[in-house]
Design an enzyme around this catalytic site. Structure first.
Site, short mmCIF file in Angstrom:
data_model
loop_
_atom_site.label_atom_id
_atom_site.label_comp_id
_atom_site.label_asym_id
_atom_site.label_seq_id
_atom_site.Cartn_x
_atom_site.Cartn_y
_atom_site.Cartn_z
N ASP A 1 -35.29 26.50 64.43
CA ASP A 1 -33.93 26.26 63.73
C ASP A 1 -34.15 25.15 62.51
O ASP A 1 -33.12 24.37 62.62
CB ASP A 1 -32.86 25.61 64.70
CG ASP A 1 -32.72 26.50 65.79
OD1 ASP A 1 -32.77 27.61 65.82
OD2 ASP A 1 -32.64 26.04 67.01
N GLU B 1 -24.62 33.70 64.23
CA GLU B 1 -24.82 32.37 64.34
C GLU B 1 -25.66 31.80 63.31
O GLU B 1 -26.03 32.65 62.15
CB GLU B 1 -25.69 31.97 65.87
CG GLU B 1 -26.97 32.73 65.91
CD GLU B 1 -27.58 32.30 67.14
OE1 GLU B 1 -27.01 31.65 68.01
OE2 GLU B 1 -28.93 32.68 67.47
O1 FUB Z 1 -32.03 26.99 69.35
C1 FUB Z 1 -30.94 27.12 70.23
C2 FUB Z 1 -30.13 28.16 69.51
O2 FUB Z 1 -30.82 29.51 69.24
C3 FUB Z 1 -29.59 27.91 68.15
O3 FUB Z 1 -28.61 27.03 68.21
C4 FUB Z 1 -29.41 29.04 67.70
O4 FUB Z 1 -29.15 29.37 66.23
C5 FUB Z 1 -30.62 30.20 68.05
O5 FUB Z 1 -31.74 29.85 67.18
#
Ligand code: FUB
Length: 326
Positions: free
Chosen positions: A19, A226
């Protein structure tokens, strides 16, 4: 060719990272990633495999220098409201202060967004005692616009709980819209001048197709899942994000930081591993995509590694699709 190969190597191999939110601060590239635990945890749709506990800051003095790990800059034990899962963060600079925005579950298991401050881009960061009032869900990304107004974008489906906030308050049984209904959009709020609170109630962002019709929940190649990121290019606002179940990074363009945004296309084709999450940053006269995959761990969803590569625009402002393995 050598340069491209090098760029697609993990930035660091001594810890697992994911991320990546990249920014140019003080003339260097700083990367604010999640810090994945080196543990084998069974994957599920709730994201229980992502049990991260702290953050490290990475930096590059320039694109040919080795990546520096500045060590742990914030741990959940130092954030009174957090119970677990410090997920994807972002950072911003304003008021001579560096701000780290991070999602985590509170003591009730509800994702909130916290903020921590530092005088240095490499931390350490000191967290506020409470999450941002009115915050919810995951994956904060902050744009400080050219007029110095700052906006925070956030939200994620499934384990990120965005479906549970459709009425404005938390409904533990909340489910996503029918496939034929408009998809849920990420949320945006302007930040207060001190960057510590929302200046307003967050609003849902509208992502539409070229005819102005909302992208539908069943359109998994294009709908928001997301990992929002906002950047500006030639005066336009580019909202990019993960499509989750179809594992790509896509983007939509608008004239206003709050949208609406018109869907344009794909930035990154699927990587090794379930999640894909990115940031886009200009360094000197070129643009770069920071992203992650699970190649360093041989494919473990929750043991990822951060990479970067050059991102190129066409003359009409569209972005050239990147295949991470070519
Ligand atoms: O790293 C945890 C979660 O997985 C993140 O918040 C999302 O965007 C995905 O990458």
């Amino acid at each position: 060719m050598d340069e491209i190969v090098k760029q697609k190597e993990p930035l660091v191999k001594h810890i697992y990272t994911a991320d990546p939110s990249a920014h140019v601060f003080e003339g260097k590239i700083y990367i604010y990633p999640s810090h994945d635990l080196d543990e084998d945890i069974a994957s599920n749709d709730n994201g229980d495999q992502y049990m991260m506990e702290d953050y490290h800051v990475l930096s590059l003095n320039d694109l040919n220098s080795p990546c520096i790990d500045h060590g742990e800059v914030l741990h959940m034990k130092d954030v009174p409201w957090v119970s677990k899962q410090m997920w994807a963060p972002d950072a911003a600079y304003k008021n001579n202060t560096y701000y780290l925005y991070f999602p985590a579950r509170d003591k009730d298991g509800i994702f909130r967004i916290g903020v921590a401050t530092s005088t240095s881009p490499s931390g350490p960061f000191t967290a506020q005692k409470e999450p941002i009032p009115g915050s919810f869900s995951i994956d904060p990304a902050v744009l400080v616009d050219d007029d110095n107004r700052a906006y925070i974008y956030f939200g994620g489906l499934w384990g990120g709980q965005l479906e549970k906030w459709q009425t404005g308050s938390f409904n533990p049984n909340g489910e996503g819209p029918d496939a034929s209904a408009p998809a849920l959009g990420p949320r945006v709020a302007e930040l207060s001048d001190d960057m510590l609170t929302f200046k307003e109630t967050p609003v849902e962002i509208s992502i539409v197709d070229e005819d102005g019709n909302p992208i539908l929940a069943g359109d998994e190649e294009r709908r928001y899942f997301e990992g929002p990121w906002m950047h500006k290019y030639n005066g336009k606002y580019y909202l990019s994000y993960s499509t989750g179940t179809t594992h790509t990074i896509v983007y939509a363009v608008g004239d206003n930081p709050k949208g609406p945004f018109v869907f344009k296309g794909k930035i990154l084709t699927p990587v090794v591993g379930w999640t894909t999450h990115h940031s886009i940053v200009q360094y000197q006269d070129k643009w770069y995509l920071f992203y992650h995959d699970s190649s360093l761990s041989g494919g473990h969803d929750n043991k990822r590694c951060v990479k970067f590569t050059e991102l190129k625009y066409n003359d009409d402002g569209t972005i050239q699709t990147i295949d991470p393995y070519k």
